[in-house]
Enzyme design. Structure first.
Site, PDB file in Angstrom:
ATOM      1  CB  SER A 115      70.603  19.680  36.563  1.00 35.38           C
ATOM      2  OG  SER A 115      71.750  19.627  35.728  1.00 35.38           O
TER       3      SER A 115
ATOM      4  CE1 TYR B  78      73.122  23.621  39.914  1.00 26.42           C
ATOM      5  CE2 TYR B  78      74.252  22.045  38.503  1.00 26.42           C
ATOM      6  CZ  TYR B  78      73.205  22.910  38.725  1.00 26.42           C
ATOM      7  OH  TYR B  78      72.222  23.062  37.772  1.00 26.42           O
TER       8      TYR B  78
END
Length: 267
Positions: free
Chosen positions: A142, A155
């Site tokens: 990501s 995360y």
């Protein structure tokens, strides 16, 4: 004589980017092993993929929050005599909130899912691919892995690991017939934000979420071209490029503003 099926294994394949990737593999004639937590969702996904041309679809209900689950997935695939040509590690979750207030057990589960299970599956299937001298792996990182992420600290940290890990092992096997690709999407219109309990954040309420189908297409094309990485979306490319020349503390402050709760207006 029948031509043997090419197999792709996809985790998190029942929704979002994983599901869109599964559709692309089905359209290209791959047999697919789809892995997700719930059998009823796997059954629904399997029926949809069968209409797109996948010769065979195998469903594996597996909770990759469990430290043993990834090992069991590999064992079951091997027990069925299947060689995986392409591995897609898509499954992942996040958790929203200040680190001193969030639930540590949930965060440890997320680390297990986003990092440990991904590492186990990658190692097991990569060994087989190197032995055969061919194969491809797509790991869902990501742009979060390129940016410090207040209110999503764990995360962002897991995705930094996934990208760094992917780049490192790609270098290790570059002469062994196997390519490993890191896909870096930005905020995407999936169930991620609901599961992470962050639907009230500015990035969701005020931002422009990417289309999961477009992200999957970018990742699929990069995977098949053997690229090392792809940042999906022009704005995401710009954001990462700017962050590379901006001090980390300033990037963290900017991300904090983007991810804080949106202003709630009353009647």
């Amino acid at each position: 004589m029948a031509i043997p099926s090419k197999y792709a294994l996809i985790t998190g394949a029942t929704s979002g980017i994983g599901y869109e990737l599964a559709k692309l593999f089905a359209k290209d004639g791959y047999s697919i092993v789809i892995v997700a937590r719930y059998q009823h969702e796997l059954d629904t996904t399997s029926q949809a993929l069968q209409t797109l041309g996948a010769p065979k679809i195998i469903t594996l209900a597996s909770d990759l929050f469990d430290p043993k689950a990834a090992f069991d997935v590999y064992k079951e695939v091997k027990a069925n005599g299947i060689d995986i040509d392409i591995l897609v590690n898509d499954a992942g979750q996040g958790l929203y909130g200040e680190f001193i207030e969030t639930n540590i057990q949930r965060e440890l589960d997320i680390i297990q899912l986003n990092i440990a299970s991904l590492v186990v599956l990658t190692k097991q299937f990569l060994i087989d691919m190197v032995y055969r001298g061919k194969g491809r792996i797509l790991n869902l990182a990501s742009i979060a892995g390129k940016l410090p992420g207040p209110l999503q600290s764990v995360y962002h940290g897991t995705k930094a690991f996934v990208h760094s890990f992917t780049e490192a092992i790609r270098e290790e096997v570059k002469d062994k017939g196997v390519t490993i690709t890191s896909l870096l999407p930005g905020a995407t219109d999936t169930d991620f934000f609901n599961k992470a309990e962050m639907t009230d954040s500015k990035i969701v309420q005020e931002g422009e979420l990417a289309d999961a189908e477009k992200v999957a297409k970018d990742g699929y094309e990069a995977l098949m071209a053997g690229k090392d990485m792809v940042i999906s979306g022009f704005k995401n490319k710009v954001q990462v490029a700017i962050s590379n020349i901006t001090p980390d503390n300033k990037v963290a402050a900017q991300m904090h503003k983007q991810q804080e709760p949106a202003q709630q207006t009353g009647l």
